[in-house]
Design a protein around this motif. Structure first.
Motif, PDB file in Angstrom:
ATOM      1  N   PRO A  28       0.810  -1.232   0.000  1.00 54.23           N
ATOM      2  CA  PRO A  28       0.000   0.000   0.000  1.00 54.23           C
ATOM      3  C   PRO A  28       0.839   1.275   0.000  1.00 54.23           C
ATOM      4  O   PRO A  28       0.468   2.265  -0.647  1.00 54.23           O
ATOM      5  N   LYS A  29       1.968   1.260   0.715  1.00 53.52           N
ATOM      6  CA  LYS A  29       2.795   2.477   0.768  1.00 53.52           C
ATOM      7  C   LYS A  29       3.398   2.800  -0.599  1.00 53.52           C
ATOM      8  O   LYS A  29       3.407   3.952  -1.029  1.00 53.52           O
ATOM      9  N   GLY A  30       3.910   1.771  -1.249  1.00 55.35           N
ATOM     10  CA  GLY A  30       4.516   1.986  -2.566  1.00 55.35           C
ATOM     11  C   GLY A  30       3.464   2.396  -3.594  1.00 55.35           C
ATOM     12  O   GLY A  30       3.670   3.323  -4.385  1.00 55.35           O
ATOM     13  N   LEU A  31       2.331   1.702  -3.544  1.00 57.21           N
ATOM     14  CA  LEU A  31       1.251   2.030  -4.490  1.00 57.21           C
ATOM     15  C   LEU A  31       0.785   3.467  -4.290  1.00 57.21           C
ATOM     16  O   LEU A  31       0.542   4.205  -5.258  1.00 57.21           O
ATOM     17  N   ALA A  32       0.693   3.872  -3.030  1.00 60.58           N
ATOM     18  CA  ALA A  32       0.227   5.233  -2.730  1.00 60.58           C
ATOM     19  C   ALA A  32       1.176   6.278  -3.327  1.00 60.58           C
ATOM     20  O   ALA A  32       0.734   7.353  -3.751  1.00 60.58           O
ATOM     21  N   ILE A  33       2.461   5.973  -3.361  1.00 62.38           N
ATOM     22  CA  ILE A  33       3.423   6.930  -3.946  1.00 62.38           C
ATOM     23  C   ILE A  33       3.122   7.129  -5.434  1.00 62.38           C
ATOM     24  O   ILE A  33       3.062   8.255  -5.932  1.00 62.38           O
ATOM     25  N   TYR A  34       2.905   6.032  -6.143  1.00 58.44           N
ATOM     26  CA  TYR A  34       2.600   6.159  -7.577  1.00 58.44           C
ATOM     27  C   TYR A  34       1.257   6.864  -7.793  1.00 58.44           C
ATOM     28  O   TYR A  34       1.099   7.631  -8.734  1.00 58.44           O
ATOM     29  N   GLN A  35       0.307   6.578  -6.916  1.00 51.18           N
ATOM     30  CA  GLN A  35      -1.008   7.253  -7.045  1.00 51.18           C
ATOM     31  C   GLN A  35      -0.863   8.753  -6.813  1.00 51.18           C
ATOM     32  O   GLN A  35      -1.421   9.565  -7.561  1.00 51.18           O
ATOM     33  N   ARG A  36      -0.096   9.126  -5.806  1.00 50.94           N
ATOM     34  CA  ARG A  36       0.093  10.564  -5.520  1.00 50.94           C
ATOM     35  C   ARG A  36       0.880  11.233  -6.644  1.00 50.94           C
ATOM     36  O   ARG A  36       0.585  12.362  -7.048  1.00 50.94           O
ATOM     37  N   ASN A  37       1.902  10.534  -7.142  1.00 52.38           N
ATOM     38  CA  ASN A  37       2.689  11.087  -8.261  1.00 52.38           C
ATOM     39  C   ASN A  37       1.787  11.383  -9.455  1.00 52.38           C
ATOM     40  O   ASN A  37       1.872  12.446 -10.078  1.00 52.38           O
ATOM     41  N   LEU A  38       0.941  10.406  -9.786  1.00 59.31           N
ATOM     42  CA  LEU A  38       0.066  10.565 -10.949  1.00 59.31           C
ATOM     43  C   LEU A  38      -0.868  11.761 -10.756  1.00 59.31           C
ATOM     44  O   LEU A  38      -1.018  12.604 -11.657  1.00 59.31           O
ATOM     45  N   GLN A  39      -1.472  11.836  -9.586  1.00 53.49           N
ATOM     46  CA  GLN A  39      -2.420  12.935  -9.355  1.00 53.49           C
ATOM     47  C   GLN A  39      -1.714  14.291  -9.343  1.00 53.49           C
ATOM     48  O   GLN A  39      -2.241  15.275  -9.874  1.00 53.49           O
ATOM     49  N   ALA A  40      -0.515  14.327  -8.771  1.00 54.75           N
ATOM     50  CA  ALA A  40       0.223  15.602  -8.728  1.00 54.75           C
ATOM     51  C   ALA A  40       0.656  16.026 -10.125  1.00 54.75           C
ATOM     52  O   ALA A  40       0.567  17.210 -10.493  1.00 54.75           O
ATOM     53  N   THR A  41       1.118  15.071 -10.922  1.00 51.16           N
ATOM     54  CA  THR A  41       1.558  15.402 -12.277  1.00 51.16           C
ATOM     55  C   THR A  41       0.379  15.852 -13.132  1.00 51.16           C
ATOM     56  O   THR A  41       0.476  16.819 -13.896  1.00 51.16           O
ATOM     57  N   ALA A  42      -0.743  15.143 -12.985  1.00 53.37           N
ATOM     58  CA  ALA A  42      -1.937  15.513 -13.757  1.00 53.37           C
ATOM     59  C   ALA A  42      -2.408  16.913 -13.375  1.00 53.37           C
ATOM     60  O   ALA A  42      -2.768  17.725 -14.232  1.00 53.37           O
ATOM     61  N   LEU A  43      -2.387  17.198 -12.080  1.00 48.84           N
ATOM     62  CA  LEU A  43      -2.824  18.521 -11.615  1.00 48.84           C
ATOM     63  C   LEU A  43      -1.925  19.616 -12.186  1.00 48.84           C
ATOM     64  O   LEU A  43      -2.413  20.634 -12.695  1.00 48.84           O
ATOM     65  N   ARG A  44      -0.606  19.385 -12.120  1.00 55.47           N
ATOM     66  CA  ARG A  44       0.343  20.386 -12.669  1.00 55.47           C
ATOM     67  C   ARG A  44       0.081  20.614 -14.149  1.00 55.47           C
ATOM     68  O   ARG A  44       0.104  21.744 -14.640  1.00 55.47           O
ATOM     69  N   ALA A  45      -0.173  19.536 -14.872  1.00 59.43           N
ATOM     70  CA  ALA A  45      -0.399  19.657 -16.317  1.00 59.43           C
ATOM     71  C   ALA A  45      -1.658  20.478 -16.599  1.00 59.43           C
ATOM     72  O   ALA A  45      -1.657  21.368 -17.460  1.00 59.43           O
ATOM     73  N   LEU A  46      -2.732  20.197 -15.865  1.00 61.53           N
ATOM     74  CA  LEU A  46      -3.983  20.926 -16.116  1.00 61.53           C
ATOM     75  C   LEU A  46      -3.877  22.381 -15.659  1.00 61.53           C
ATOM     76  O   LEU A  46      -4.520  23.263 -16.237  1.00 61.53           O
TER      77      LEU A  46
END
Lengths: 292, 254
Positions: free
Chosen positions: B28-46
């Protein structure tokens, strides 16, 4: 008796260029040997970003570092991506082109998706065959050798049968690509694996890589986290002491390899970045010429 | 049939990351990092592509909408700058924006401006304009530059957009104009274009809109002029401003 002065070995030192430093890099010619940019930031067909890159390329050699090619994906890299990268290669004639040992293209609910991240690979024969095929196609399209970077991984995929170093070596042998060795990623992975001797384990990692495969080194720092938490390769700090120490070791093993300072988040002033590059240059000069 | 562990494992991890929640089989900890990365990158892009929308709806709702877009219309290219074409459609259906229906068209305008910023550099082929005096118009076609775009809206989207982008400190004037049009139920058609490296939007009337649509359809200049003659459009007046605004790529034989 030999009378000529021994030739000094020098390393090409570069820094990563981010948006906040566009003005700085063009204001004065800095004492750096190359500039690295993230390829995808310049995939637009025109506009201000490409114009700036074109100007920078007139002043500095460029390294194109991709973050989204997903070379380890089970599916092939889309033609549109390769064409965009090829266009950029033709535009700036880079001295280096690189991406990561990671996957990113896949399917989600039956439709194509790009994961937008460097997702970890299972190190086994099937992945080896696929990534080698993708690299070969990319190298053929770009008509140049690609450098493949080791990544920080926050999950360990099932089905690995090879060590990371054995896998990277096999990919380099199979595809003819070179390796971009990111020292900070080795440190982050060792730390997250619970190593009691991070530097020792990282040195052992480097010692398993053949010098002739290595085409570039990346140096960076990461934000420390509390015990039990996973450290992230966030490139938000100065190069750490352990990475500087590893850098000296890497230079002794791999020789005068082009070296890049990476700093992507919580960006410092341009001058701070340049001082990190200067520190790398001093270490490289000392290590290589003491050895000589 | 040979099994595909690599394909299925990669698909499984991606599904877990985009699901945004814990899934068995992954730390769960590792998965959460990738989930947060994706959401942060998507937010920056938008945030880069949709600056007006973020100002209109605020950071919290914008972040929520970005996460929804990741699920409903995940990225398919390695270039985040191309992601977000469906953002307007998503905003159209957000219950939180029920009372702000103009936001969706604001997103569509932001996206067109963003794409214009990335369009191929182009300027008018001035020599081709000479064909206008030497070749019959039924054998000519006028082509527009890649960054040129039209967007018709039931809302005063240009006034709203200008309220957030006018560099001359005239935001109040644009807001007042937008409010007046909203009260009257008046919409606007936006023309997006790029001069040098700076994309702009301005409101155009129905005559210029119909004219530009004819050009985008690729009809002959004679046909476009014929259609325009019914709307009172004046080609000779339009041409110099169109050249100044870098709308025209060239005049070519049809």
């Amino acid at each position: 008796m030999r009378t000529d002065t021994p030739r000094m070995q020098e390393v090409m030192i570069g820094v990563g260029l981010r948006h906040a430093h566009y003005g700085d890099v063009l204001a004065d010619r800095a004492a750096i040997d190359f500039i690295e940019v993230h390829s995808e930031n310049f995939f637009g067909r025109g506009g201000a970003a490409r114009a700036i890159l074109s100007e920078v390329a007139e002043q500095y050699p460029i390294s194109l570092h991709s973050t989204a090619m997903g070379l380890g994906s089970d599916s092939a890299i889309p033609e549109a991506y390769l064409m965009a990268l090829q266009g950029l290669v033709e535009m700036v004639s880079p001295i280096l082109v690189s991406d990561h040992a990671a996957f990113t293209w896949s399917q989600l609910n039956g439709l194509p998706v790009h994961a937008g991240d460097l997702l970890p690979l299972a190190y086994n024969e099937e992945t080896l065959e696929r990534i080698s095929r993708n690299i070969a196609r990319c190298q053929h399209t770009l008509d140049r050798r690609l450098l493949l970077e080791n990544v920080s991984a926050y999950l360990t995929p099932a089905n690995s049968s090879l060590s990371e170093t054995a896998f990277l070596t096999a990919v380099a042998d199979e595809s003819g690509c070179g390796l971009l060795v990111d020292l900070n990623n080795i440190v982050v992975n060792a730390r997250n694996a619970g190593s009691s001797d991070v530097e020792g384990d990282a040195r052992a990692w480097l010692d398993q890589i053949a010098p002739h495969h290595v085409g570039e080194l990346h140096l960076a720092g990461y934000s420390e986290v509390s015990e039990g938490e996973i450290a992230i390769d966030d490139h938000a700090r100065p190069v750490s002491d352990v990475v500087w120490s590893l850098y000296a070791h890497a230079l002794r093993r791999f020789g005068a390899v082009p070296t890049l300072i990476e700093w992507d988040n919580d960006l410092p002033d341009w001058q701070v970045l340049l001082s990190e590059a200067d520190k790398a240059r001093q270490i490289a000069h000392k290590v290589l010429n003491d050895r000589a | 049939m040979k099994s595909k562990p690599m394909k299925s494992e990669q698909q499984r991890l991606i599904a877990a990351i985009f699901a945004g929640e814990g899934i068995s089989g992954f730390d769960p900890k590792g998965l959460a990092i990738y989930q947060r990365n994706l959401q942060a990158t998507a937010l920056r892009a938008l945030e880069i592509s949709f600056p007006t929308v973020e100002q209109l709806i605020g950071k919290d709702l914008f972040r929520y909408a970005a996460n929804r877009l990741l699920v409903l219309s995940p990225p398919t290219a390695g270039d985040w700058g191309t992601w977000g074409a469906d953002f307007g459609d998503l905003l159209d259906h957000l219950i939180e924006l029920e009372d702000y229906p103009y936001v969706a068209d604001g997103a569509r305008l932001d996206f067109r401006v963003h794409q214009a910023n990335r369009a191929a550099d182009a300027s008018v082929d001035a020599s081709s304009l000479q064909l206008l005096g030497t070749v019959p118009t039924d054998r000519l076609r006028l082509t527009l530059n890649d960054g040129v775009g039209l967007l018709a809206s039931d809302y005063p989207i240009v006034d709203i957009w200008m309220a957030h982008h006018d560099q001359r400190g005239s935001a109040r004037r644009w807001i007042d104009a937008a409010q007046e049009k909203m009260t009257q139920g008046v919409g606007q058609t936006a023309l997006v274009y790029r001069r040098h490296y700076h994309s702009q939007a301005r409101a155009i009337g129905s005559a210029e809109r119909n004219w530009l649509q004819s050009l985008q359809e690729g009809v002959s200049l004679a046909d476009a002029l014929e259609r325009a003659s019914q709307t009172g459009f004046e080609f000779e007046q339009w041409l110099p401003q169109a050249v100044a605004d870098n709308l025209i790529r060239n005049v070519e034989r049809y």
